[in-house]
Design a protein around this motif. Structure first.
Motif, mmCIF file in Angstrom:
data_model
loop_
_atom_site.group_PDB
_atom_site.id
_atom_site.type_symbol
_atom_site.label_atom_id
_atom_site.label_comp_id
_atom_site.label_asym_id
_atom_site.label_seq_id
_atom_site.Cartn_x
_atom_site.Cartn_y
_atom_site.Cartn_z
ATOM 1 N N LEU A 12 0.826 -1.216 0.000
ATOM 2 C CA LEU A 12 0.000 0.000 0.000
ATOM 3 C C LEU A 12 0.853 1.257 0.000
ATOM 4 O O LEU A 12 0.603 2.191 -0.761
ATOM 5 C CB LEU A 12 -0.936 0.017 1.207
ATOM 6 C CG LEU A 12 -2.141 -0.904 1.158
ATOM 7 C CD1 LEU A 12 -2.878 -0.877 2.489
ATOM 8 C CD2 LEU A 12 -3.081 -0.524 0.023
ATOM 9 N N PHE A 64 -2.791 5.528 1.356
ATOM 10 C CA PHE A 64 -3.564 4.283 1.391
ATOM 11 C C PHE A 64 -3.502 3.601 2.755
ATOM 12 O O PHE A 64 -4.269 2.687 3.031
ATOM 13 C CB PHE A 64 -3.094 3.307 0.313
ATOM 14 C CG PHE A 64 -3.458 3.714 -1.091
ATOM 15 C CD1 PHE A 64 -4.280 4.790 -1.355
ATOM 16 C CD2 PHE A 64 -2.968 2.987 -2.162
ATOM 17 C CE1 PHE A 64 -4.618 5.141 -2.661
ATOM 18 C CE2 PHE A 64 -3.309 3.321 -3.462
ATOM 19 C CZ PHE A 64 -4.128 4.407 -3.708
ATOM 20 N N GLU A 111 -8.538 -4.395 6.293
ATOM 21 C CA GLU A 111 -8.708 -3.226 5.430
ATOM 22 C C GLU A 111 -7.548 -3.080 4.451
ATOM 23 O O GLU A 111 -7.750 -2.708 3.284
ATOM 24 C CB GLU A 111 -8.873 -1.954 6.271
ATOM 25 C CG GLU A 111 -9.088 -0.701 5.453
ATOM 26 C CD GLU A 111 -10.353 -0.698 4.605
ATOM 27 O OE1 GLU A 111 -10.415 0.116 3.664
ATOM 28 O OE2 GLU A 111 -11.279 -1.501 4.864
ATOM 29 N N ARG A 145 -8.236 -5.519 1.763
ATOM 30 C CA ARG A 145 -9.376 -5.052 0.969
ATOM 31 C C ARG A 145 -8.958 -3.939 0.004
ATOM 32 O O ARG A 145 -9.328 -3.936 -1.162
ATOM 33 C CB ARG A 145 -10.491 -4.543 1.888
ATOM 34 C CG ARG A 145 -11.787 -4.240 1.147
ATOM 35 C CD ARG A 145 -12.864 -3.705 2.087
ATOM 36 N NE ARG A 145 -12.683 -2.304 2.407
ATOM 37 C CZ ARG A 145 -12.939 -1.286 1.565
ATOM 38 N NH1 ARG A 145 -13.386 -1.526 0.353
ATOM 39 N NH2 ARG A 145 -12.755 -0.048 1.935
ATOM 40 N N ARG A 146 -8.139 -3.025 0.477
ATOM 41 C CA ARG A 146 -7.671 -1.929 -0.380
ATOM 42 C C ARG A 146 -6.792 -2.443 -1.517
ATOM 43 O O ARG A 146 -6.900 -1.967 -2.649
ATOM 44 C CB ARG A 146 -6.939 -0.877 0.447
ATOM 45 C CG ARG A 146 -7.872 -0.103 1.347
ATOM 46 C CD ARG A 146 -7.156 0.914 2.189
ATOM 47 N NE ARG A 146 -8.094 1.511 3.139
ATOM 48 C CZ ARG A 146 -7.794 2.515 3.940
ATOM 49 N NH1 ARG A 146 -6.583 3.054 3.922
ATOM 50 N NH2 ARG A 146 -8.705 2.987 4.775
ATOM 51 N N ARG A 201 -9.071 -3.777 -4.062
ATOM 52 C CA ARG A 201 -9.808 -2.715 -4.756
ATOM 53 C C ARG A 201 -8.964 -2.047 -5.836
ATOM 54 O O ARG A 201 -9.499 -1.604 -6.844
ATOM 55 C CB ARG A 201 -10.285 -1.652 -3.769
ATOM 56 C CG ARG A 201 -11.271 -2.143 -2.747
ATOM 57 C CD ARG A 201 -12.680 -2.090 -3.157
ATOM 58 N NE ARG A 201 -13.087 -0.721 -3.448
ATOM 59 C CZ ARG A 201 -14.149 -0.413 -4.134
ATOM 60 N NH1 ARG A 201 -14.933 -1.341 -4.586
ATOM 61 N NH2 ARG A 201 -14.455 0.833 -4.364
ATOM 62 N N VAL A 202 -7.644 -1.985 -5.627
ATOM 63 C CA VAL A 202 -6.767 -1.383 -6.631
ATOM 64 C C VAL A 202 -6.110 -2.446 -7.516
ATOM 65 O O VAL A 202 -5.133 -2.181 -8.204
ATOM 66 C CB VAL A 202 -5.705 -0.437 -6.002
ATOM 67 C CG1 VAL A 202 -6.365 0.739 -5.316
ATOM 68 C CG2 VAL A 202 -4.778 -1.174 -5.051
#
Length: 133
Positions: A49, A56, A89, A92-93, A96-97
């Motif tokens: 991230l 992020f 999280e 999850r991020r 998502r990317v």
């Protein structure tokens, strides 16, 4: 931002936790394996991230926008006041990317890590060695 929040620091921490997890698994300490394996995954996710964009890592649920400003490079906070997203999280991020595909076994490892912090998970983590690897 302080050194403990760098890509290199998260990556180094992930490697150290993964080594501990491997040792735990070899000794049959599957609760400890889940704990250290989950920490390794979380730190690796945070390294990915921060490599994409430091913001992020911002935990969006709590308090004022200080974390956003800190990770954006516009506010200096004391290291003990800095909070980052949790493992769920962070993963999850990354999904998502489009950095990390969905993986139920990885999700299970994180669930077991969280469970180990509060209770015993038994031998359920035993089969998750390939997932960690």
């Amino acid at each position: 931002m302080d050194e403990s929040l760098s890509f290199e620091s998260f990556l180094r921490g992930a490697g150290q936790a993964a080594a501990k997890a491997m040792e735990d698994h070899g000794r049959g300490e599957y609760d400890e394996f889940a704990l250290h394996g989950g920490v390794a995954v979380e730190r690796l996710a945070k390294a990915a991230l921060i490599k994409k964009n430091p913001v992020f890592l911002v935990e969006m649920r709590n308090g004022p926008s200080d974390m956003l400003l800190h990770f954006g490079g516009h506010l200096k906070l004391e290291p003990e006041k800095v909070r980052t997203v949790g493992a769920h999280e962070a993963i999850r991020r990354l999904r998502r990317v489009a950095v990390l595909p969905s993986n139920p076994q990885l999700d299970l490892l994180i669930e077991l890590r969280n469970g180990t912090a509060h209770t015993s998970v038994g031998d359920q983590a035993k089969a998750l060695l390939p997932t960690l690897a």
